[in-house]
Design a protein around this motif. Structure first.
Motif, short mmCIF file in Angstrom:
data_model
loop_
_atom_site.label_atom_id
_atom_site.label_comp_id
_atom_site.label_asym_id
_atom_site.label_seq_id
_atom_site.Cartn_x
_atom_site.Cartn_y
_atom_site.Cartn_z
N ILE A 1 43.79 35.70 48.00
CA ILE A 1 44.53 34.45 48.18
C ILE A 1 45.90 34.53 47.51
O ILE A 1 46.92 34.11 48.09
N ILE A 2 45.96 35.07 46.31
CA ILE A 2 47.25 35.17 45.62
C ILE A 2 48.18 36.10 46.39
O ILE A 2 49.38 35.81 46.55
N HIS A 3 47.65 37.20 46.92
CA HIS A 3 48.48 38.11 47.72
C HIS A 3 48.97 37.40 48.99
O HIS A 3 50.17 37.49 49.33
N SER A 4 48.08 36.70 49.68
CA SER A 4 48.47 36.01 50.91
C SER A 4 49.50 34.93 50.63
O SER A 4 50.46 34.75 51.39
N PHE A 5 49.31 34.21 49.53
CA PHE A 5 50.23 33.13 49.21
C PHE A 5 51.61 33.67 48.85
O PHE A 5 52.64 33.13 49.28
N THR A 6 51.66 34.74 48.08
CA THR A 6 52.96 35.31 47.74
C THR A 6 53.64 35.91 48.97
O THR A 6 54.87 35.88 49.08
N GLU A 7 52.86 36.43 49.91
CA GLU A 7 53.44 36.91 51.17
C GLU A 7 54.01 35.75 51.99
O GLU A 7 55.06 35.87 52.63
N LEU A 8 53.31 34.62 51.97
CA LEU A 8 53.82 33.43 52.64
C LEU A 8 55.16 33.00 52.04
O LEU A 8 56.12 32.70 52.76
N LEU A 9 55.24 33.00 50.72
CA LEU A 9 56.50 32.64 50.07
C LEU A 9 57.60 33.66 50.39
O LEU A 9 58.77 33.29 50.53
#
Length: 327
Positions: free
Chosen positions: A98-106
């Protein structure tokens, strides 16, 4: 989300009002079903949500701040392109995903990759002066460690907490945000699954609480109380009142109730607002200028959001029932 009222950028008067109203509804648990039907919102829904979640006054009695503190100013890009320090219990596979996906979204929205440091067990291992500190834990809430973390931030950012002040652990996921005399920072305390093996309910629950707190810190603003129990969620992490007092946080009843009280991930509106905050590039998002920008650039923001929502990598963070965008 929670925060120290004198210096918090998480709470505003809208959040205070939501907390007051919540007490009125606690005796009436929510019966879910709001997200069962896909409903396409209209532009006015988005503008009304943006107004409720971002454009409000800080200068209330609850939010009174010392005169020598710098003015409250929130630039989403400062956080979204800043640094995150992750520490505490070792992150489980779901937390890392989730943290990886969220930082990719940002990275897609703000066109810059977020720096994430994995610092081991304690906050002292973090590089100094981070924008966001995330303590992960499994099992019992780490009350003593939470307050030790915040005392370090007090020294680092010159927040000046009252003598003998302590922050309780009020929920399995909470964030405290501060504007100190040496800058702004946020501290997240997030419960994660005890093991990598989990049920679908557990996966939805632990995904939901982590995504919500990450989004709240980056997007700023106030939670929006959803008193209408029949209409579907549109989000800024709307919260419908539900009575979970004294229910163990790791129980199926608690997880089910929490998932019924708010979206289980980001809605289309939430991704839309990330694009709006990034593109508006305002000195402070807490401004009517944000609404003017959204009205003027609505079609472009919607198109950007549509492209983002098509990315399969972000699917675990999106609540598909509230993903549709206005025509």
């Amino acid at each position: 989300m929670t925060g120290f009222s004198a210096n918090s950028f998480i709470r505003g008067c809208a959040a205070w009002l939501a907390g007051a109203l919540l007490a009125v509804f606690l005796a009436n648990p929510v019966t879910a079903g709001a997200r069962s039907d896909l409903v396409r919102p209209d532009r006015s829904d988005y503008l009304n949500l943006a107004r409720s979640g971002w454009v409000f006054e800080f200068n209330t009695r609850r939010m009174r701040r010392p005169a020598d503190l710098p003015p409250i100013r929130f630039d989403s890009a400062e956080v979204a392109t800043g640094e995150i320090c992750l520490f505490g219990d070792p992150p489980k596979a779901l937390s890392r995903q989730i943290i990886h996906s969220f930082t990719e979204l940002l990275r897609e929205v703000y066109e810059r990759r977020l720096a994430v440091t994995f610092a081991g067990r304690e906050i002292e291992n973090c590089p100094p002066h981070q924008r966001v500190y995330i303590r992960l834990y499994s099992g019992a809430p780490p009350y003593a460690r939470l307050n030790a973390d915040l005392r370090l931030l007090d020294r680092e950012f010159d927040i000046r907490f009252p003598p003998n002040w302590n922050e309780p652990v009020r929920s399995p996921a909470q964030a405290n945000g501060f504007f100190g005399r040496r800058g702004a920072s946020a501290h997240l305390l997030i419960s994660q699954p005890p093991t990598d093996e989990m049920s679908d309910l557990q996966r939805d629950y632990y995904t939901s609480i982590l995504v919500e707190e990450l989004f709240q810190v980056v997007s700023f603003g106030a939670d929006i109380l959803k008193a209408d129990r029949e209409s579907p969620f549109l989000s800024k992490l709307q919260e419908a009142p539900v009575n979970l007092r004294y229910v163990p946080w790791n129980s199926e009843r608690y997880m089910t109730g929490l998932l019924r009280s708010n979206p289980k991930g980001l809605c289309g509106f939430d991704v839309f607002m990330l694009h709006a905050l990034a593109a508006a590039d305002l000195e402070s998002a807490n401004s009517a200028e944000l609404l003017d920008f959204i009205e003027t650039h609505f079609d472009d923001l919607r198109a950007r959001t549509e492209r983002t929502l098509r990315h399969a990598a972000y699917a675990p963070m999106i609540d598909s029932s509230c993903a549709p965008l206005p025509d």
